[in-house]
Design a protein around this motif. Sequence first.
Motif, PDB file in Angstrom:
ATOM      1  N   LEU A   6     -19.961 -27.173  34.262  1.00 32.83           N
ATOM      2  CA  LEU A   6     -20.060 -27.889  32.988  1.00 32.83           C
ATOM      3  C   LEU A   6     -18.804 -27.731  32.140  1.00 32.83           C
ATOM      4  CD1 LEU A   6     -23.709 -26.844  32.047  1.00 32.83           C
ATOM      5  CD2 LEU A   6     -22.959 -29.034  32.981  1.00 32.83           C
ATOM      6  N   SER A   7     -18.282 -26.504  32.085  1.00 34.66           N
ATOM      7  CA  SER A   7     -17.123 -26.247  31.232  1.00 34.66           C
ATOM      8  C   SER A   7     -16.372 -24.992  31.686  1.00 34.66           C
ATOM      9  CB  SER A   7     -17.556 -26.093  29.778  1.00 34.66           C
ATOM     10  OG  SER A   7     -16.445 -25.758  28.972  1.00 34.66           O
ATOM     11  N   PRO A   8     -15.406 -25.152  32.576  1.00 34.77           N
ATOM     12  CA  PRO A   8     -14.616 -23.995  33.001  1.00 34.77           C
ATOM     13  C   PRO A   8     -13.924 -23.292  31.822  1.00 34.77           C
ATOM     14  CG  PRO A   8     -14.228 -25.857  34.465  1.00 34.77           C
ATOM     15  CD  PRO A   8     -15.049 -26.364  33.307  1.00 34.77           C
ATOM     16  N   ALA A   9     -13.545 -24.038  30.807  1.00 35.59           N
ATOM     17  CA  ALA A   9     -12.896 -23.435  29.633  1.00 35.59           C
ATOM     18  C   ALA A   9     -13.871 -22.515  28.903  1.00 35.59           C
ATOM     19  CB  ALA A   9     -12.383 -24.518  28.696  1.00 35.59           C
ATOM     20  N   TYR A  10     -15.127 -22.921  28.802  1.00 33.81           N
ATOM     21  CA  TYR A  10     -16.150 -22.085  28.166  1.00 33.81           C
ATOM     22  C   TYR A  10     -16.327 -20.789  28.950  1.00 33.81           C
ATOM     23  CZ  TYR A  10     -20.672 -20.466  26.468  1.00 33.81           C
ATOM     24  OH  TYR A  10     -21.689 -19.692  25.961  1.00 33.81           O
ATOM     25  N   VAL A  11     -16.356 -20.890  30.271  1.00 32.61           N
ATOM     26  CA  VAL A  11     -16.513 -19.716  31.116  1.00 32.61           C
ATOM     27  C   VAL A  11     -15.345 -18.758  30.903  1.00 32.61           C
ATOM     28  CG1 VAL A  11     -16.519 -18.905  33.509  1.00 32.61           C
ATOM     29  CG2 VAL A  11     -17.936 -20.850  32.852  1.00 32.61           C
ATOM     30  N   GLU A  12     -14.148 -19.277  30.904  1.00 35.37           N
ATOM     31  CA  GLU A  12     -12.959 -18.442  30.715  1.00 35.37           C
ATOM     32  C   GLU A  12     -12.997 -17.732  29.359  1.00 35.37           C
ATOM     33  OE1 GLU A  12      -8.228 -19.204  30.358  1.00 35.37           O
ATOM     34  OE2 GLU A  12      -9.261 -20.251  31.979  1.00 35.37           O
ATOM     35  N   LYS A  13     -13.363 -18.477  28.321  1.00 30.86           N
ATOM     36  CA  LYS A  13     -13.455 -17.898  26.969  1.00 30.86           C
ATOM     37  C   LYS A  13     -14.547 -16.829  26.903  1.00 30.86           C
ATOM     38  CE  LYS A  13     -14.488 -19.205  22.222  1.00 30.86           C
ATOM     39  NZ  LYS A  13     -15.693 -19.741  21.655  1.00 30.86           N
ATOM     40  N   THR A  14     -15.685 -17.101  27.505  1.00 24.67           N
ATOM     41  CA  THR A  14     -16.810 -16.168  27.493  1.00 24.67           C
ATOM     42  C   THR A  14     -16.450 -14.863  28.201  1.00 24.67           C
ATOM     43  OG1 THR A  14     -18.409 -17.981  27.388  1.00 24.67           O
ATOM     44  CG2 THR A  14     -19.231 -15.855  28.169  1.00 24.67           C
ATOM     45  N   ILE A  15     -15.811 -14.960  29.360  1.00 25.55           N
ATOM     46  CA  ILE A  15     -15.409 -13.769  30.107  1.00 25.55           C
ATOM     47  C   ILE A  15     -14.393 -12.962  29.310  1.00 25.55           C
ATOM     48  CG2 ILE A  15     -14.183 -12.943  32.156  1.00 25.55           C
ATOM     49  CD1 ILE A  15     -15.477 -15.319  33.657  1.00 25.55           C
ATOM     50  N   SER A  16     -13.420 -13.645  28.738  1.00 29.88           N
ATOM     51  CA  SER A  16     -12.386 -12.974  27.955  1.00 29.88           C
ATOM     52  C   SER A  16     -12.994 -12.226  26.759  1.00 29.88           C
ATOM     53  CB  SER A  16     -11.359 -14.001  27.479  1.00 29.88           C
ATOM     54  OG  SER A  16     -10.411 -13.405  26.653  1.00 29.88           O
ATOM     55  N   GLU A  17     -13.900 -12.881  26.044  1.00 36.53           N
ATOM     56  CA  GLU A  17     -14.559 -12.249  24.899  1.00 36.53           C
ATOM     57  C   GLU A  17     -15.432 -11.078  25.336  1.00 36.53           C
ATOM     58  OE1 GLU A  17     -16.645 -15.144  22.578  1.00 36.53           O
ATOM     59  OE2 GLU A  17     -14.807 -16.201  22.041  1.00 36.53           O
ATOM     60  N   PHE A  18     -16.122 -11.236  26.463  1.00 42.26           N
ATOM     61  CA  PHE A  18     -16.956 -10.160  26.976  1.00 42.26           C
ATOM     62  C   PHE A  18     -16.098  -8.929  27.270  1.00 42.26           C
ATOM     63  CE2 PHE A  18     -18.757  -7.891  30.640  1.00 42.26           C
ATOM     64  CZ  PHE A  18     -19.933  -7.435  30.070  1.00 42.26           C
ATOM     65  N   GLU A  19     -14.990  -9.136  27.965  1.00 42.94           N
ATOM     66  CA  GLU A  19     -14.098  -8.019  28.287  1.00 42.94           C
ATOM     67  C   GLU A  19     -13.591  -7.339  27.021  1.00 42.94           C
ATOM     68  OE1 GLU A  19     -11.181  -9.886  30.803  1.00 42.94           O
ATOM     69  OE2 GLU A  19     -12.405  -9.620  32.598  1.00 42.94           O
ATOM     70  N   LYS A  20     -13.174  -8.150  26.046  1.00 41.48           N
ATOM     71  CA  LYS A  20     -12.667  -7.598  24.779  1.00 41.48           C
ATOM     72  C   LYS A  20     -13.748  -6.793  24.074  1.00 41.48           C
ATOM     73  CE  LYS A  20     -12.392  -9.891  20.980  1.00 41.48           C
ATOM     74  NZ  LYS A  20     -12.336 -10.884  20.007  1.00 41.48           N
ATOM     75  N   ASN A  21     -14.946  -7.333  23.989  1.00 43.42           N
ATOM     76  CA  ASN A  21     -16.055  -6.645  23.315  1.00 43.42           C
ATOM     77  C   ASN A  21     -16.424  -5.347  24.017  1.00 43.42           C
ATOM     78  OD1 ASN A  21     -16.546  -8.344  21.096  1.00 43.42           O
ATOM     79  ND2 ASN A  21     -17.657  -9.780  22.380  1.00 43.42           N
ATOM     80  N   VAL A  22     -16.521  -5.390  25.331  1.00 43.47           N
ATOM     81  CA  VAL A  22     -16.901  -4.198  26.081  1.00 43.47           C
ATOM     82  C   VAL A  22     -15.827  -3.120  25.958  1.00 43.47           C
ATOM     83  CG1 VAL A  22     -17.287  -3.322  28.420  1.00 43.47           C
ATOM     84  CG2 VAL A  22     -18.486  -5.368  27.646  1.00 43.47           C
ATOM     85  N   LEU A  23     -14.570  -3.505  26.069  1.00 42.56           N
ATOM     86  CA  LEU A  23     -13.491  -2.528  25.936  1.00 42.56           C
ATOM     87  C   LEU A  23     -13.452  -1.908  24.537  1.00 42.56           C
ATOM     88  CD1 LEU A  23     -10.633  -4.253  27.963  1.00 42.56           C
ATOM     89  CD2 LEU A  23     -11.985  -2.244  28.622  1.00 42.56           C
TER      90      LEU A  23
END
Length: 113
Positions: free
Chosen positions: A26-43
């Motif tokens: 549906l939206s590869p850009a959404y996936v990329e943003k979601t993963i990036s934010e997840f990594e930032k939040n978890v770190l």
Amino acid sequence: MTINQVIVSKYAKEDLREIISYYQSLSPAYVEKTISEFEKNVLSLKDFPKSGRIVPELAKQGIENFRELIQGYYRIIYEISNDTVNVHAIIDGRRDFEDIIISKITRLYGENQ
């Protein structure tokens, strides 16, 4: 409070894979943003482990050892144990959170016995 490591459980990784799988076409850009934010939040939990609030639905039941970070529609559920943060789940807040979290916590406690 000094945190030496942040561990993302196999269940949280599975939750993230499900999100990626659903949105990839549906939206590869959404996936990329979601993963990036997840990594930032978890770190960020290594430096600020108490930055998330206690999960209100669980607190009502007297369970106060689980915290959450809110990321868009998602609730990142984690627990602080000694010098470790354990990320247990990523739950879509638009779904029936109470049913989902109860099943995930039951699974977690069943595994640790």
